[in-house]
Design an enzyme around this catalytic site. Structure first.
Site, PDB file in Angstrom:
ATOM      1  N   TYR A   1       0.829  -1.200   0.000  1.00 43.34           N
ATOM      2  CA  TYR A   1       0.000   0.000   0.000  1.00 43.34           C
ATOM      3  C   TYR A   1       0.867   1.255   0.000  1.00 43.34           C
ATOM      4  O   TYR A   1       1.986   1.248   0.531  1.00 43.34           O
ATOM      5  CB  TYR A   1      -0.916   0.005   1.230  1.00 43.34           C
ATOM      6  CG  TYR A   1      -1.981  -1.056   1.165  1.00 43.34           C
ATOM      7  CD1 TYR A   1      -3.261  -0.760   0.710  1.00 43.34           C
ATOM      8  CD2 TYR A   1      -1.697  -2.372   1.522  1.00 43.34           C
ATOM      9  CE1 TYR A   1      -4.236  -1.746   0.627  1.00 43.34           C
ATOM     10  CE2 TYR A   1      -2.664  -3.365   1.435  1.00 43.34           C
ATOM     11  CZ  TYR A   1      -3.927  -3.045   0.987  1.00 43.34           C
ATOM     12  OH  TYR A   1      -4.888  -4.022   0.889  1.00 43.34           O
TER      13      TYR A   1
ATOM     14  N   HIS B   1      -6.854   1.119  -2.333  1.00 39.78           N
ATOM     15  CA  HIS B   1      -6.305  -0.123  -2.866  1.00 39.78           C
ATOM     16  C   HIS B   1      -4.783  -0.127  -2.769  1.00 39.78           C
ATOM     17  O   HIS B   1      -4.145   0.925  -2.686  1.00 39.78           O
ATOM     18  CB  HIS B   1      -6.723  -0.301  -4.327  1.00 39.78           C
ATOM     19  CG  HIS B   1      -8.200  -0.443  -4.514  1.00 39.78           C
ATOM     20  ND1 HIS B   1      -8.900  -1.554  -4.091  1.00 39.78           N
ATOM     21  CD2 HIS B   1      -9.116   0.394  -5.071  1.00 39.78           C
ATOM     22  CE1 HIS B   1     -10.182  -1.408  -4.384  1.00 39.78           C
ATOM     23  NE2 HIS B   1     -10.342  -0.233  -4.972  1.00 39.78           N
TER      24      HIS B   1
ATOM     25  N   LYS C   1      -2.325  -3.112 -10.684  1.00 38.20           N
ATOM     26  CA  LYS C   1      -1.297  -2.615  -9.785  1.00 38.20           C
ATOM     27  C   LYS C   1       0.048  -2.578 -10.516  1.00 38.20           C
ATOM     28  O   LYS C   1       0.194  -3.161 -11.585  1.00 38.20           O
ATOM     29  CB  LYS C   1      -1.201  -3.498  -8.541  1.00 38.20           C
ATOM     30  CG  LYS C   1      -2.515  -3.614  -7.783  1.00 38.20           C
ATOM     31  CD  LYS C   1      -2.397  -4.440  -6.546  1.00 38.20           C
ATOM     32  CE  LYS C   1      -3.733  -4.799  -5.934  1.00 38.20           C
ATOM     33  NZ  LYS C   1      -4.822  -3.890  -6.088  1.00 38.20           N
TER      34      LYS C   1
END
Length: 234
Positions: A170, A180, A211
């Site tokens: 994170y 997220h 990501k």
């Protein structure tokens, strides 16, 4: 043009369009952080040390988890401050409330004198815990060195096993549930290498989870260097 010529030309076009991997050493900076987030981030590296408890929390090794029941109230502070562990049985009407730590989370807390772990009636030392964890999880010690380094830097990381990666990471100052994860993180050491097929698979994991792809490499001194991998077309 002959059939053979068309085939060769098609192969050349495919080669020209093939993506390339670009690795850049990651600094984890985030220019979009608010002032409040930056202030919280500065506190995170010492958040666990700032928790004052008279004695270490007592946990029990159960499979691949360390469960805390009797000292739940003290252990909950680790969850509240830095998202360590997962809470079970907190709903109304449930008799037993407990918090479970992953092996890397438990070892991190052990190193800082916040947790003692028992395997049955036997209190485990740091070395004994690592030995058991190495038997349970592949590449545990390498992953733990990356995990410890990331946590010490003030970032929160949780398992990404269900995604096919080691961790999800994170942004600094952000807890799970607030936003997220920004990266999927793979851990390795300087003696290992990845094939292009493995790199492609790692990139698919990052792409499918929306990501960025991050690789943490542990050297022989235990230092960790991070590379953010990007794919581009020439």
């Amino acid at each position: 043009m002959s059939k053979k010529g068309r085939k060769e030309n098609k192969q050349e076009e495919t080669t020209e369009a093939a993506p390339e991997a670009e690795a850049q050493e990651a600094d984890f900076s985030d220019s979009n952080q608010s002032q409040n987030q930056n202030q919280n981030a500065a506190e995170l590296p010492t958040a666990i040390e700032q928790i004052k408890i008279k004695e270490p929390v007592v946990g029990h090794l159960i499979g691949t988890k360390v469960a805390v029941r009797e000292d739940f109230q003290n252990a909950q502070q680790f969850f509240d401050r830095s998202s360590f562990g997962e809470i079970f049985g907190a709903q109304q009407g449930v008799k037993e409330t407990r918090i479970e730590f992953a092996l890397d989370e438990a070892l991190y807390l052990m190193e800082r004198g916040k947790l003692v772990v028992f395997d049955g009636k036997k209190k485990l030392t740091f070395e004994q815990f690592v030995k058991l964890a190495n038997k349970t999880e592949t590449n545990f010690w390498t992953k733990y060195q990356v995990y410890r380094d990331i946590r010490t830097r003030g970032y929160i990381t949780k398992t990404a096993l269900k995604f096919g990666a080691d961790y999800r990471l994170y942004p600094r100052g952000v807890k799970p549930g607030q936003d997220h994860a920004k990266w999927v993180l793979f851990c390795t050491n300087e003696y290992n290498s990845y094939t292009w097929t493995q790199f492609a698979a790692m990139n698919r994991v990052a792409h499918s989870t929306r990501k960025k792809l991050l690789v943490g490499i542990v050297d022989k001194e235990g230092e960790v260097t991070y590379y953010e991998i990007r794919w581009k077309k020439p």
